[in-house]
Design a protein around this motif. Structure first.
Motif, PDB file in Angstrom:
ATOM      1  N   GLN A 115      -1.057   4.867   6.187  1.00  0.00           N
ATOM      2  CA  GLN A 115      -0.193   3.908   5.515  1.00  0.00           C
ATOM      3  C   GLN A 115      -1.092   2.895   4.813  1.00  0.00           C
ATOM      4  N   TYR A 116      -0.733   2.524   3.575  1.00  0.00           N
ATOM      5  CA  TYR A 116      -1.630   1.726   2.739  1.00  0.00           C
ATOM      6  C   TYR A 116      -1.003   0.404   2.334  1.00  0.00           C
ATOM      7  N   LYS A 117      -1.897  -0.533   2.013  1.00  0.00           N
ATOM      8  CA  LYS A 117      -1.498  -1.811   1.431  1.00  0.00           C
ATOM      9  C   LYS A 117      -2.570  -2.219   0.436  1.00  0.00           C
ATOM     10  N   GLY A 118      -2.175  -2.585  -0.781  1.00  0.00           N
ATOM     11  CA  GLY A 118      -3.125  -2.947  -1.818  1.00  0.00           C
ATOM     12  C   GLY A 118      -3.310  -4.447  -1.951  1.00  0.00           C
ATOM     13  N   PHE A 119      -4.499  -4.845  -2.427  1.00  0.00           N
ATOM     14  CA  PHE A 119      -4.832  -6.260  -2.561  1.00  0.00           C
ATOM     15  C   PHE A 119      -5.587  -6.491  -3.868  1.00  0.00           C
TER      16      PHE A 119
END
Length: 286
Positions: A115-119
């Protein structure tokens, strides 16, 4: 150096420590070109520990062995596979309860799907996680390369970001990875591109192994141990492609910092210039 060259390197990373962390890498699948970087980051044999009290490792790694397997196929074509393994003096990790509440509550799966989260930046990713991983003023001056994630097999698609964080594995002790890409325009207008990876085990591993480097269809890799003025020890691994010396040189740099393992990946047609830049980046880590 072309971005495709870096992505090719990313597709050949060692996944053995993933298995030791109770993570299972999907076998035999091709990852879309721009997605490959982020998904490989979820499977890297990297271990990262920040400045928390549970950090275990003194920051020293050494080359344990180098294996090279040249192959001639039935149709006459040739290929090769090279593997560089390192040994570590510690088993770094950060227990999950040392991360921010927001990171602990991130809805990652109990399956092996990442599961990913971008910044917008590496610093923003650190703020989300609630741990300080590493500062590097040289990288801060380089231009981040935004990239996107897409994997149709797993139904993963994310908009462009300058840094991605992924959670993968067991709910109570996932593996957390960070990945950013940077570019630098050199004096002769050529581009130098660099992939920076860091992975966090949230439970202790007893493997005693450091990060590894893998090269496909390159010549025998050469390893160099480099120690920065501050005492940071790194292993710089370089390998020419089969058309040496007229093609680029691949480079993978492995090191621990504050109990952390890092993996820097790049390629360039000027080995001396490439290694000079890598050492400048290493000297700037604190």
């Amino acid at each position: 150096m072309k971005k495709e060259q870096v992505l090719e390197l990313m597709s050949a990373l060692d996944l053995e420590l993933v298995e030791e962390a109770a993570l299972q890498a999907p076998a035999g699948r091709r990852i879309p070109r721009l997605a490959r970087a982020g998904l490989i980051a979820a499977c890297l044999c990297l271990v990262l520990v920040g400045t928390g009290a549970a950090a275990v490792a003194n920051g020293w790694i050494r080359v344990s062995d180098v294996k090279f397997y040249p192959t001639t196929h039935v149709n006459g074509t040739k290929s090769s596979y090279a593997e560089v393994n390192t040994a570590s003096d510690g088993s770094p990790y950060i227990p999950m309860d040392q991360f921010s509440q927001e990171a602990q509550e991130f809805p990652y799966s109990s399956t092996y799907l990442p599961q990913y989260k971008g910044f917008d930046s590496w610093a923003d990713a650190e703020e989300f996680l609630g741990v300080e991983i590493a500062d590097n003023p040289v990288l801060d001056r380089m231009e981040p390369i935004p990239w996107s994630l897409e994997d149709k097999q797993y139904g993963i698609k994310m908009d462009e970001a300058n840094c991605f964080v992924s959670f993968r594995g067991l709910m109570e002790a996932p593996m957390i990875n960070l990945h950013s890409e940077y570019q630098l325009v050199l004096d002769d207008s050529r581009e130098f591109r660099l992939g920076v990876y860091a992975g966090i085990f949230t439970q202790e591993s007893s493997s005693g192994r450091g990060p590894g480097a893998i090269f496909q269809n390159h010549e025998m890799p050469v390893t160099e141990t480099y120690v920065t003025p501050s005492g940071l020890q790194a292993v710089i691994v370089t390998a020419y492609t089969g058309s040496h010396p007229d093609s680029s040189v691949s480079c993978q740099t492995l090191f621990q910092l504050n109990g952390a393992n890092f993996h820097l990946i790049t390629a360039h047609d000027d080995k001396d210039e490439m290694v000079r830049i890598i050492k400048e980046i290493l000297d700037a880590y604190s």
